[in-house]
Structure formats: structure tokens, C-alpha cells
Design a protein around this motif. Structure first.
Motif, short mmCIF file in Angstrom:
data_model
loop_
_atom_site.label_atom_id
_atom_site.label_comp_id
_atom_site.label_asym_id
_atom_site.label_seq_id
_atom_site.Cartn_x
_atom_site.Cartn_y
_atom_site.Cartn_z
N PRO A 68 0.82 -1.36 -0.08
CA PRO A 68 -0.10 -0.04 0.08
C PRO A 68 0.79 1.38 -0.05
CG PRO A 68 -0.80 -1.70 1.52
CD PRO A 68 0.49 -2.05 1.29
N GLU A 69 2.20 1.12 0.48
CA GLU A 69 3.02 2.33 0.49
C GLU A 69 3.75 2.65 -0.96
OE1 GLU A 69 3.37 4.17 3.22
OE2 GLU A 69 1.91 2.68 3.99
N ALA A 70 3.66 1.83 -1.89
CA ALA A 70 4.01 2.06 -3.21
C ALA A 70 3.05 2.91 -3.97
CB ALA A 70 4.37 0.80 -4.19
N ASP A 71 3.58 3.83 -4.98
CA ASP A 71 2.84 4.79 -5.68
C ASP A 71 2.81 4.33 -7.06
OD1 ASP A 71 2.40 7.00 -3.78
OD2 ASP A 71 4.60 6.74 -3.68
N PHE A 72 3.69 3.50 -7.56
CA PHE A 72 3.38 2.97 -9.09
C PHE A 72 3.98 1.81 -9.11
CE2 PHE A 72 7.03 6.22 -8.56
CZ PHE A 72 7.86 5.45 -9.46
N ALA A 73 3.61 1.14 -10.07
CA ALA A 73 4.05 -0.45 -10.43
C ALA A 73 4.62 -0.31 -11.97
CB ALA A 73 3.35 -1.29 -10.33
N TYR A 74 5.94 -0.63 -12.40
CA TYR A 74 6.41 -0.61 -13.60
C TYR A 74 6.82 -1.69 -14.17
CZ TYR A 74 10.92 -0.38 -11.43
OH TYR A 74 12.12 -0.61 -10.59
N THR A 75 7.23 -1.98 -15.38
CA THR A 75 7.34 -3.37 -16.01
C THR A 75 8.80 -3.11 -16.99
OG1 THR A 75 5.96 -3.03 -18.00
CG2 THR A 75 5.13 -3.89 -15.92
N SER A 76 9.07 -3.91 -17.60
CA SER A 76 10.13 -4.08 -18.75
C SER A 76 9.18 -3.81 -19.94
CB SER A 76 10.95 -5.46 -18.74
OG SER A 76 11.59 -5.61 -17.54
N MET A 77 9.88 -3.74 -21.03
CA MET A 77 9.52 -3.41 -22.44
C MET A 77 9.90 -4.42 -23.57
SD MET A 77 8.99 0.81 -22.77
CE MET A 77 10.75 0.94 -23.33
N ARG A 78 8.88 -4.55 -24.22
CA ARG A 78 9.49 -5.37 -25.41
C ARG A 78 9.20 -4.33 -26.61
NH1 ARG A 78 7.40 -8.24 -30.16
NH2 ARG A 78 5.39 -7.73 -29.39
N CYS A 79 10.17 -3.91 -27.31
CA CYS A 79 10.05 -3.14 -28.61
C CYS A 79 9.84 -3.92 -29.76
CB CYS A 79 11.28 -2.38 -28.88
SG CYS A 79 11.75 -1.25 -27.36
N PHE A 80 8.87 -3.27 -30.91
CA PHE A 80 8.48 -3.92 -31.88
C PHE A 80 8.32 -2.81 -33.03
CE2 PHE A 80 4.56 -2.79 -29.99
CZ PHE A 80 3.69 -2.65 -30.99
#
Length: 574
Positions: free
Chosen positions: A432-444
């Protein structure tokens, strides 16, 4: 007359203007005489630095974020003197709230979003016992009840009057009951003009709710938690509410949320015509209130704030079971890619609660694509603006139009992996303390590659942006920061500035694995494809804006790596 200490507290906004209405010295003497273990100051109006520290423990109960509440009242009142007074009070409370966030004292707020904005513990108003259900046939289709002299309630009644012709056209003979004390002349005039009924003197909320098939709560200027919504749910009444109302509650509160005037008319008409769905929502809301808004559900958090006997473990507030997730898709001349982007959202393993497409002045086939998508998927919400206002304004407006607690802004040319919403929501629920969640990217597209995002590292983020703009973030973060900065619209990298601003304000992110963003590479590049000189200027601007977080050494470290990458690229080319 206030003394020098009282005037100093007001000027420095360590106290609010309303404290002039009572005698601080008398209150201090009474507090010292009683020697309490805990002092709870109910609202900022009752709090003064001269009273703090007398008890063993101080707790400030904001109730609402009054700075927001006063600003809303200033917007809806028509009297210039009242408007000026509300703005002055908003200024006083905003400074006090900023000071209070830095204090070591306990802080609570009744509205869920207000608690996020004030860095306070959320302890809502509670319903002590279920309201007895009244048996009988309702004599009205809808009810709106509350204190009828309260400016936000007056504004809601104005909105109902504005929607009334559309409601009557969709459902001839529709009826409305307005219930509450002290109705001003304007409310009486609107009731008479629209053929509504007015009940000024009711003692039993359950009896009032029993007179209608559903409750309509179209509040747009309001802060905190709306007790009327809890009471209507406890009385077994289905409700159509606005996103502002939902913001004070748990995001999974059972009600129909109507974002626009058209949505409100559609939702009311739908529930009036479908008795089974109306009953399902009413039963779910009543059970939800009994389970989540009872005094026993919040005894642990209260005990933790005011102190607890030795050996008693402090309970945490109940966490939401799910977030309300809004996906916003800005589109400017990307009509050829839009359907693929929308389909990636529609096939998520965790469906979005809301999908909003914003056509920002496109002059390609985007309007026709949006029309086809809405015909196939009526749940989609679409907005079109002419002329175009740019990416940053479109993203900020999209958040304002949405009703979600968690936001994903997806470019119209990009695609989400199938579990993106499921796993990013799960990460935010787990922390609950986290403000955002991010991921890796696959470029195409023009170039295929995998860009692995590192684990959360604040120093590395100051040197290079590894958090892409489609990361899931909490609405409360957007509100706390004031949104994306408009002066980055031409430069690009508004997302990098947003994450750095969050870091500066104590925020942090989470890396989520097993899902990713499919990021389309174009032959001609994108907004964030810039020459090294422009990127250096962006980095220097970020340093200047966030000098306490970004250091000049971060800029030089990035520049050194950029030079090294360029040299390696030249060697490969030769």
C-alpha cells in the motif's frame, strides 16, 4: 484579542483562521487541568500549536481535507463575499495541512482520498448497526437526501435539474424526492419548477430510503466521505454516484459510478428498468457496509493511534480487496494502430473497470475507428477534442475524467501484455505504500528488442529513466503532485519528470515481472526520441526542478555513458 503567539501561528499557517473564534488560553488551561493521556483534535479548526504536547499523545482528526472543501464551496457559491471568504479559508487550511504532514503527531481522515493526500490513516465514518429495512412499495423512483443548505448539495440538486429533461425523455413519469432540513429558496424553486416532492422533516433515514427505488448522488464538488451513501447502502438502496463520491470510499464499493451527465442518465434509466440488478447492487452494498464500515472493523487502527495495552498487537486498517482501474488511451493521428491497442486492454486477464479513449484533434481515420470500436464495445468511453491540446494536457484531463484509483495511460500505438493489469494491480495491493508499478518493455515495429527494467533504484532513476509512461500509478499520486507538468509537452519526458517528482515527495515504485509493455518503434522515432543535446537540456531542467533529489553528478554520469555509447556505435558502424 489574539496575542502575538496566536497571530504568529496564523501567519505561519500553523493554525487556521477559525481558531480566532475560540480562546486558546482557556482551552490550554482546561487541557492541563484534565491531564489526558490522549488528545484528539477534531478538525483543523480545533487544533492549535499552543495545545499540542500537553497530553501524552496528540491525534489530529482532519475529518476532511478542508482546503479542497473550501475551494469547492468557492466554486459553487454565487455570492462574491462568500466566494472570497471560502478562498481565504482554503489558503489557510492548505498551509496548515502542508505543515501537519511533517509533524510527528498522529493523523486521521474520514475520506479515503483525503487520507492519501494528507498522509493520514484512513478511518472512515462507521455505521453502528444496519438500518432496519422497511417493507412496502416505493412511491418515488429516486431520492436525494442530506443537509439542503450545504453548497455542494445545492450544486448536486442543480445538476439533477439540468439532467431532468433527459431523464423524463428516457423514462416518462419519473419522480424524485428531495429530503433534508433547511432548504434555501433556490432549492424550493427547483423542486417546484421540476415537479419534485420535498420532505423537510424526516427523522428516520430508513423510512426516507424506503420511499424510493434508488438513490441519486450526483455530487461533483465535495471532499471526504459521504455518510448519506453509507446510510443509503445500509438501508438497502441501490445508488448511482459520481467519481468524487466514490473517492471517499473503498474502490470496490457496490454502486454504479457515472462519470458524465450522459452516463448518469443512462445509469439511472438502466437501474429503474432492471429490478433484479437494482436488488443485486442494493444487497451487495448493504453487506459491504456491514462488513467494512462497522465500528468493530476499525477498532484496531483506532487502538493503534491512541495507544494500546501491553501485549495487544496493533491492527492495520483493512486493505482494499481490489482497485478500480482506469485505462486512458490518448490518440493523435494513430487511428491505424488504435484498434490493436484497445483490443490488448479488452483481453486482459483482469478486465479494466473503465476504458477512456481521447481523440486529441486527430485528422486521420481516428474518429471512424473510435465509432467502430464503440459500436462493438458500448462500455468504452470516448472523448474528442478540437483543436488538439497536446499529450500532457490530454493525459491530465484523462485522469480528471476517470474514476479509477489506479491509472494506466496507454499510448494508442502501444500494446499491453495479457496479464499487465492483473499483475501491476496485485503489486500495488500487496504494498500500500508504493505509488506506482512498472514493467520491462518489448520493442516491436521498426526495431525488435527487449529492454529489461531494473529493480527500484532511486539513484539510477535520477540518471536515466527506466520507468515507462504506461506504468500503473495511484490517482492519489497524480493529485499529490498536481499532474504531469505542462512545460514538458514539447520536450517530451513528462513521465520521467513525474517519477522524479514522486521520488522527491517520498514516493517509490515497484518492478513487476511476468508482464510487459509492447512498445512500438517507428522509423521516424517518437516524441521521446531526441538528439543528445536536447536530452542534455531535459536532464539539466530536471536537475534544476528537483535539485534536492537530482544531483549534477547524475547529469555528468548520464553524459559520460551517452558519449561512451556513441563511440561504441561508431566502432560497430565501421
Amino acid at each position: 484579542m489574539p496575542g502575538r503567539a496566536e497571530i504568529s501561528a496564523l501567519v505561519r499557517r500553523h493554525a487556521v483562521l477559525e481558531t480566532l473564534a475560540w480562546d486558546v488560553a482557556s482551552a490550554r488551561r482546561a487541557l492541563r487541568a484534565s491531564r489526558p493521556d490522549v488528545a484528539v483534535f477534531v478538525t483543523a479548526r480545533a487544533c492549535h500549536p499552543g495545545l499540542m504536547g500537553i497530553a501524552s499523545r496528540d491525534v489530529l482528526d482532519f475529518v476532511d481535507a478542508m482546503s479542497r472543501s473550501y475551494l469547492d464551496r468557492a466554486r459553487v457559491t454565487h455570492t462574491p463575499v462568500w466566494k472570497l471568504g471560502f478562498r481565504l479559508l482554503a489558503w489557510s487550511h492548505r498551509g496548515f495541512e502542508d505543515q501537519a504532514r511533517k509533524s510527528r503527531h498522529g493523523r486521521v481522515a474520514a475520506g479515503r482520498r483525503d487520507a492519501d493526500l494528507l498522509d493520514a490513516t484512513w478511518i472512515p465514518n462507521v455505521i453502528e448497526a444496519p438500518i432496519p429495512l422497511h417493507v412496502g412499495d416505493p412511491d418515488h423512483d429516486m431520492v436525494f437526501f442530506g443537509s439542503l443548505g450545504y453548497p455542494p448539495n445545492i450544486a448536486a440538486i442543480r445538476r439533477l435539474a439540468r439532467l431532468w429533461p433527459a431523464l423524463r425523455a428516457r423514462r416518462p413519469g419519473v419522480s424524485l424526492l428531495i429530503a433534508g432540513a433547511t432548504p434555501p429558496r433556490e432549492v424550493r424553486r427547483l423542486v417546484a419548477a421540476n415537479g419534485w416532492d420535498l420532505d423537510e422533516d424526516y427523522a428516520d433515514v430508513g423510512a426516507v430510503c424506503a420511499r424510493a427505488r434508488l438513490a441519486a448522488i450526483p455530487l461533483t464538488h465535495v471532499a471526504g466521505i459521504q455518510t448519506k451513501v453509507l446510510e443509503a447502502a445500509a438501508a438497502g438502496l441501490a445508488q448511482v454516484i459520481s467519481p468524487m463520491v466514490l473517492s471517499g470510499l473503498t474502490p470496490d464499493f457496490p454502486a454504479m459510478v457515472a462519470r458524465t451527465d450522459g452516463d448518469f442518465v443512462d445509469s439511472v434509466t438502466y437501474l429503474l428498468e432492471d429490478a433484479a440488478e437494482r436488488r443485486r447492487i442494493a444487497d451487495a452494498a448493504r453487506a459491504h457496509v456491514i462488513r467494512r464500515y462497522s465500528a468493530s472493523a476499525w477498532a484496531g487502527p483506532v487502538r493503534g493511534l491512541v495507544g494500546k495495552p501491553d501485549g495487544v498487537l496493533e491492527s492495520k486498517p483493512p486493505l482494499p480487496e481490489r482497485l478500480r482501474v482506469s485505462v486512458i488511451i490518448p490518440c493523435h493521428n494513430y487511428g491505424r494502430y488504435l484498434a490493436q491497442s484497445v483490443e490488448s486492454v479488452l483481453r486482459q486477464t483482469r478486465p479494466a473497470d473503465e476504458i477512456i479513449i481521447i481523440d486529441d484533434g486527430s485528422n486521420d481515420e481516428t474518429p471512424q475507428v473510435v465509432q467502430r470500436l464503440r459500436a462493438a464495445h458500448p462500455e468504452l468511453v470516448a472523448e474528442r477534442r478540437v483543436p488538439a491540446r497536446g499529450t500532457v494536457a490530454t493525459m491530465n484531463d484523462g485522469v480528471g475524467w476517470s474514476s479509477g484509483d489506479a491509472i494506466v495511460e496507454l499510448s494508442a500505438d502501444d500494446v499491453l501484455s495479457d496479464r499487465f493489469l492483473e499483475l501491476t494491480e496485485r503489486a500495488l495491493l500487496a504494498d500500500p505504500e508504493a505509488d506506482f508499478a512498472y514493467t520491462s518493455m518489448r520493442c516491436f515495429g521498426a526495431r525488435d528488442c527487449w529492454i529489461q527494467a531494473p529493480e527500484w533504484n532511486p539513484r539510477a532513476l535520477c540518471q536515466e529513466n527506466y520507468v515507462h509512461g504506461t506504468s500503473m500509478f495511484r490517482r492519489s499520486l497524480h493529485e499529490r503532485l498536481g499532474g504531469f507538468r505542462a512545460d514538458f509537452n514539447r520536450l517530451g519526458y513528462e513521465d520521467w519528470e513525474f517519477w522524479l517528482h514522486a521520488l522527491e515527495r517520498g514516493g517509490h515504485g515497484l518492478l513487476v515481472k511476468d508482464c510487459w509493455l509492447n512498445y512500438r518503434r517507428h522509423p521516424q522515432g517518437s516524441r521521446n526520441t531526441r538528439p543528445s543535446g536536447t536530452l542534455l537540456w531535459v536532464h539539466l531542467k530536471l536537475w534544476w526542478l528537483h535539485r534536492g533529489t537530482v544531483h549534477l553528478s547524475d547529469v555528468t554520469a548520464w553524459a559520460s555513458r551517452a558519449v561512451l555509447r556513441r563511440r561504441l556505435a561508431r566502432r560497430r558502424a565501421t
